[in-house]
Design a protein around this motif. Structure first.
Motif, PDB file in Angstrom:
ATOM      1  N   PRO A 180      -7.066 -22.658   1.843  1.00  0.00           N
ATOM      2  CA  PRO A 180      -5.997 -23.380   2.559  1.00  0.00           C
ATOM      3  C   PRO A 180      -5.304 -22.555   3.635  1.00  0.00           C
ATOM      4  O   PRO A 180      -4.690 -23.123   4.544  1.00  0.00           O
ATOM      5  N   ASN A 181      -5.392 -21.243   3.562  1.00  0.00           N
ATOM      6  CA  ASN A 181      -4.715 -20.387   4.536  1.00  0.00           C
ATOM      7  C   ASN A 181      -5.572 -20.054   5.754  1.00  0.00           C
ATOM      8  O   ASN A 181      -5.114 -19.373   6.673  1.00  0.00           O
ATOM      9  N   LYS A 182      -6.814 -20.516   5.746  1.00  0.00           N
ATOM     10  CA  LYS A 182      -7.710 -20.236   6.866  1.00  0.00           C
ATOM     11  C   LYS A 182      -7.745 -21.413   7.841  1.00  0.00           C
ATOM     12  O   LYS A 182      -7.454 -22.558   7.468  1.00  0.00           O
ATOM     13  N   THR A 183      -8.145 -21.127   9.066  1.00  0.00           N
ATOM     14  CA  THR A 183      -8.270 -22.177  10.078  1.00  0.00           C
ATOM     15  C   THR A 183      -9.334 -23.184   9.658  1.00  0.00           C
ATOM     16  O   THR A 183     -10.427 -22.807   9.244  1.00  0.00           O
ATOM     17  N   ARG A 184      -8.986 -24.450   9.772  1.00  0.00           N
ATOM     18  CA  ARG A 184      -9.939 -25.489   9.385  1.00  0.00           C
ATOM     19  C   ARG A 184     -11.184 -25.477  10.262  1.00  0.00           C
ATOM     20  O   ARG A 184     -11.127 -25.086  11.427  1.00  0.00           O
ATOM     21  N   TYR A 242     -13.934 -26.610   2.331  1.00  0.00           N
ATOM     22  CA  TYR A 242     -13.491 -25.344   2.918  1.00  0.00           C
ATOM     23  C   TYR A 242     -11.963 -25.303   2.997  1.00  0.00           C
ATOM     24  O   TYR A 242     -11.328 -24.305   2.615  1.00  0.00           O
ATOM     25  N   SER A 243     -11.370 -26.380   3.490  1.00  0.00           N
ATOM     26  CA  SER A 243      -9.920 -26.445   3.621  1.00  0.00           C
ATOM     27  C   SER A 243      -9.230 -26.389   2.262  1.00  0.00           C
ATOM     28  O   SER A 243      -8.184 -25.759   2.111  1.00  0.00           O
ATOM     29  N   CYS A 281     -19.037 -19.143   6.557  1.00  0.00           N
ATOM     30  CA  CYS A 281     -17.876 -18.465   7.143  1.00  0.00           C
ATOM     31  C   CYS A 281     -17.318 -19.213   8.348  1.00  0.00           C
ATOM     32  O   CYS A 281     -18.071 -19.854   9.097  1.00  0.00           O
ATOM     33  N   GLY A 282     -16.023 -19.093   8.522  1.00  0.00           N
ATOM     34  CA  GLY A 282     -15.370 -19.561   9.732  1.00  0.00           C
ATOM     35  C   GLY A 282     -15.725 -20.987  10.101  1.00  0.00           C
ATOM     36  O   GLY A 282     -15.609 -21.903   9.289  1.00  0.00           O
ATOM     37  N   ASN A 283     -16.179 -21.159  11.335  1.00  0.00           N
ATOM     38  CA  ASN A 283     -16.508 -22.501  11.836  1.00  0.00           C
ATOM     39  C   ASN A 283     -17.998 -22.810  11.715  1.00  0.00           C
ATOM     40  O   ASN A 283     -18.489 -23.772  12.320  1.00  0.00           O
TER      41      ASN A 283
END
Length: 393
Positions: A383-387, A378-379, A83-85
């Protein structure tokens, strides 16, 4: 009159004989048709698409993960990513399904899982399809311990205050504190821990055997790092993959000058200090060869290994500027520089210039370090989430 009768007898015998031959022919044809109908029609096996890989630490698992990422791209599969970063799936805590990005919307429809996690079967089953293939990789605890010591030297409190690995093994309890469990998982029975069990458990034969039985029940295959090429052939054959699906360049490998030589006494001490891991490794090292023999003879195995090594050499000559992996400081492309940890010097690759786009893509995917590849996946998948905060393009 007598001649006529004899002629009649001979004619009758001939007719009967021809009838018998015709009858035999009829039955033979009938049997052949029945056999043909009953004989199974050969169908080429279909490649396994749903795969869960338990990525153990310091076992060549980064190279395996690269193989899985490339396979997922080839077949446009979904990957269970942190998830996330985050870079890991909750590690060193026990894995939870919610550690996976978009689990709540995608549910059990992920094809590939392979980032670091501490195994937790009920939660993994919430993410992976019911027909998923489970496998992992193990390494000789002696060489693994030395690798962990160097790589996690500045991270693990147990390692931090000793001068070198041999000094640590002279009196491990002088450095290892049970109250710092979360930070010291790399310092004692780390494979046992990654598989979801207590790495500080007191060795008991009944307990150890019960855990090994559990692992055998949950995992279809255990690979062995010391026999990496043989492992790749067994994996390819088991999953019905192609040779290029398992061809690889070594990733996350160290320079020779960052390896600390274990003296003979230290090697024996590792087997005692990491007794759970040692038992785990020796058991699955034996069953690995049984798995091989169930699928192919050794002549076939090493014929396949030779093909794999030949293909690897071809790709290295086509892709790489140098003949082998090089020091991180000599890598020209910042995006291909591997993460550095502890006292280890992690090697990487320079690609040749002037490669056509198709070849460049193949070569780049085989040399891209784990964190960059994971960030790219992940990107691409979200594609709509923060890299993730890793430079990968």
């Amino acid at each position: 009159m007598r001649g006529t009768w004899r002629y009649f007898q001979q004619l009758t015998c001939l007719i009967l004989w021809l009838g018998v031959i015709a009858l035999i022919g009829f039955f033979q044809q009938h049997v052949v048709m029945v056999v043909r109908r009953q004989r199974p029609v050969f169908k080429p096996c279909q490649p396994t698409m749903n795969v869960m890989f338990l990525k153990t630490h310091k076992t060549a698992s980064s190279t395996v993960l690269n193989i899985l990422f490339r396979f997922s791209e080839k077949h446009n599969l979904t990957v269970a990513l942190p998830c996330g970063n985050e870079f890991h799936l909750g590690y060193p805590l026990r894995f939870k399904a919610t550690d996976v990005e978009e689990f709540k919307t995608i549910g059990q429809n992920f094809n590939i899982m392979g980032n670091h996690l501490r195994f937790n079967l009920p939660q993994v089953k919430r993410v992976m399809p019911n027909d998923a293939f489970y496998f992992s990789i193990l390494r000789d605890p002696v060489s693994l311990f030395e690798s962990s010591y160097v790589y996690y030297k500045t991270y693990s409190p147990a390692f931090r205050n000793s001068k070198n690995v041999n000094e640590f093994l002279l009196a491990p309890w002088s450095y290892y504190n049970l109250s710092e469990k979360a930070w010291n998982v790399y310092a004692k029975n780390n494979m046992w821990f990654d598989l979801g069990y207590d790495n500080n458990a007191i060795y008991d034969e009944y307990y150890v055997q019960s855990v090994i039985q559990d692992i055998q029940k949950h995992f279809h295959l255990m690979l062995i790092a010391e026999y990496f090429d043989e492992s790749m052939i067994l994996l390819k054959d088991t999953l019905c993959w192609e040779l290029d699906d398992v061809v690889y360049f070594k990733l996350n490998a160290r320079s020779l000058d960052s390896i600390q030589a274990l003296n003979p006494d230290s090697k024996e001490k590792v087997k005692d200090w990491c007794a759970l891991d040692w038992k785990l490794y020796t058991h699955f090292n034996n069953t690995f060869w049984i798995k091989i023999q169930e699928r192919m003879d050794l002549k076939t195995l090493y014929k396949e290994v030779n093909l794999l090594q030949k293909r690897q050499k071809e790709l290295m000559e086509r892709c790489l500027l140098e003949e082998t992996a090089i020091d991180e400081t000599k890598i020209k492309d910042e995006k291909l520089k591997p993460f550095q940890s502890g006292h280890a010097k992690i090697l990487g690759y320079n690609l040749k210039q002037g490669l056509d786009n198709k070849t460049l893509n193949i070569c780049k995917k085989m040399t891209i370090p784990e964190l960059q590849y994971m960030a790219y996946m992940y990107s691409h998948q979200f594609p709509n989430k923060t890299r993730k905060s890793i430079n990968f393009r």
